[in-house]
Scaffold this motif. Structure first.
Motif, PDB file in Angstrom:
ATOM      1  N   VAL A 155       0.392  -0.602  -0.150  1.00  0.00           N
ATOM      2  CA  VAL A 155       0.002   0.028  -0.349  1.00  0.00           C
ATOM      3  C   VAL A 155       0.926   1.064  -0.177  1.00  0.00           C
ATOM      4  O   VAL A 155       2.193   1.368   0.739  1.00  0.00           O
ATOM      5  N   ARG A 156       0.054   2.171  -0.476  1.00  0.00           N
ATOM      6  CA  ARG A 156       0.898   3.908  -0.775  1.00  0.00           C
ATOM      7  C   ARG A 156       0.887   4.356   0.707  1.00  0.00           C
ATOM      8  O   ARG A 156       0.445   4.504   0.890  1.00  0.00           O
TER       9      ARG A 156
ATOM     10  N   GLU B 231      -2.124   6.348   1.372  1.00  0.00           N
ATOM     11  CA  GLU B 231      -3.494   4.904   1.649  1.00  0.00           C
ATOM     12  C   GLU B 231      -3.773   4.848   2.987  1.00  0.00           C
ATOM     13  O   GLU B 231      -4.926   4.552   4.044  1.00  0.00           O
TER      14      GLU B 231
ATOM     15  N   ASP C 211      -4.467   6.965   5.547  1.00  0.00           N
ATOM     16  CA  ASP C 211      -5.796   7.181   4.985  1.00  0.00           C
ATOM     17  C   ASP C 211      -6.491   6.123   5.642  1.00  0.00           C
ATOM     18  O   ASP C 211      -7.799   6.660   6.317  1.00  0.00           O
ATOM     19  N   VAL C 212      -6.034   5.249   5.933  1.00  0.00           N
ATOM     20  CA  VAL C 212      -7.128   4.286   6.111  1.00  0.00           C
ATOM     21  C   VAL C 212      -7.249   3.901   7.896  1.00  0.00           C
ATOM     22  O   VAL C 212      -7.722   3.741   8.428  1.00  0.00           O
TER      23      VAL C 212
ATOM     24  N   GLN D 285      -8.972  -3.033   1.576  1.00  0.00           N
ATOM     25  CA  GLN D 285      -8.085  -3.212   0.460  1.00  0.00           C
ATOM     26  C   GLN D 285      -9.513  -3.635  -0.604  1.00  0.00           C
ATOM     27  O   GLN D 285      -9.227  -5.224  -0.671  1.00  0.00           O
TER      28      GLN D 285
END
Length: 211
Positions: free
Chosen positions: A109-110, A113, A116-117, A129
């Motif tokens: 994952v970046r 992101e 944010d999660v 995801q």
């Protein structure tokens, strides 16, 4: 001024823990409060520090991440678990969600992101995801759905549960007692054949639409 989201990192690889700590230290929205290299240590850390979010690996020596997640939930700790792993097999995904994880992410994952999660999970949301969710949904479509449907009141409770509201807040929203909410949640889990609120929330749209 809002308080930073407290995060604990659970991974048996020192380099991964160092990388994640360094990453989160670049954003003032987060505060790393601890690290653990095993499931046993993760449970003790959650008990001692109650971080907002536990970033949990799956495969670790001794107690694995799924078992540790289930233990955190059984103890009634307020920490939410976000599984962060390289494994996306159907069994891992299903076991992780059933254990009570609030989210499931792969390690590719970046950074943006991931941030944010973590914010969303800390706020009470459930997130899987998309590439992982496909595997989970495949399991759901191959599992038979019981003839029982939710009552109108159970639908109301489920909608609010899916938004991450606690029993207390659901009771306030619907103007019913908290004990009544607990009874509705118990019935919802039984009818949906799921083990916890997270799995119920993930299936909410399907059940509300079909009832």
């Amino acid at each position: 001024m809002t308080h930073p989201i407290t995060v604990a990192i659970v991974d048996d690889q020192p380099l991964m823990r160092f990388g994640l700590r360094s990453l989160f230290e670049t954003d003032d929205d987060f505060q790393i409060v601890g690290e653990a290299a095993s499931g046993e240590d993760a449970v003790r850390l959650a008990q001692d520090l109650t971080p907002d979010v536990l970033l949990m690996d799956v495969q670790m020596p001794g107690m694995d991440g799924v078992t540790a997640t289930a233990r955190v939930r059984e103890l009634g700790l307020r920490s939410r678990v976000l599984i962060l792993t390289t494994f996306d097999t159907e069994s891992y995904v299903l076991d992780g969600i059933r254990a009570g994880a609030s989210g499931y992410l792969l390690k590719d994952v970046r950074p943006g992101e991931l941030f944010d999660v973590v914010r969303r999970v800390a706020a009470g949301e459930v997130f899987i995801q998309p590439s992982v969710a496909v595997k989970y949904l495949h399991l759901l479509t191959t599992r038979s759905v019981p003839d029982e449907h939710l009552t109108a009141r159970e639908e109301d409770v489920l909608r609010l549960l899916a938004r991450g509201l606690s029993n207390k807040l659901i009771a306030r929203e619907l103007d019913i007692s908290e004990s009544t909410v607990k009874n509705h949640v118990k019935s919802i889990l039984a009818k949906m054949q799921v083990r916890n609120r997270t799995e119920a929330a993930l299936n909410a749209r399907k059940w509300v639409d079909e009832a």
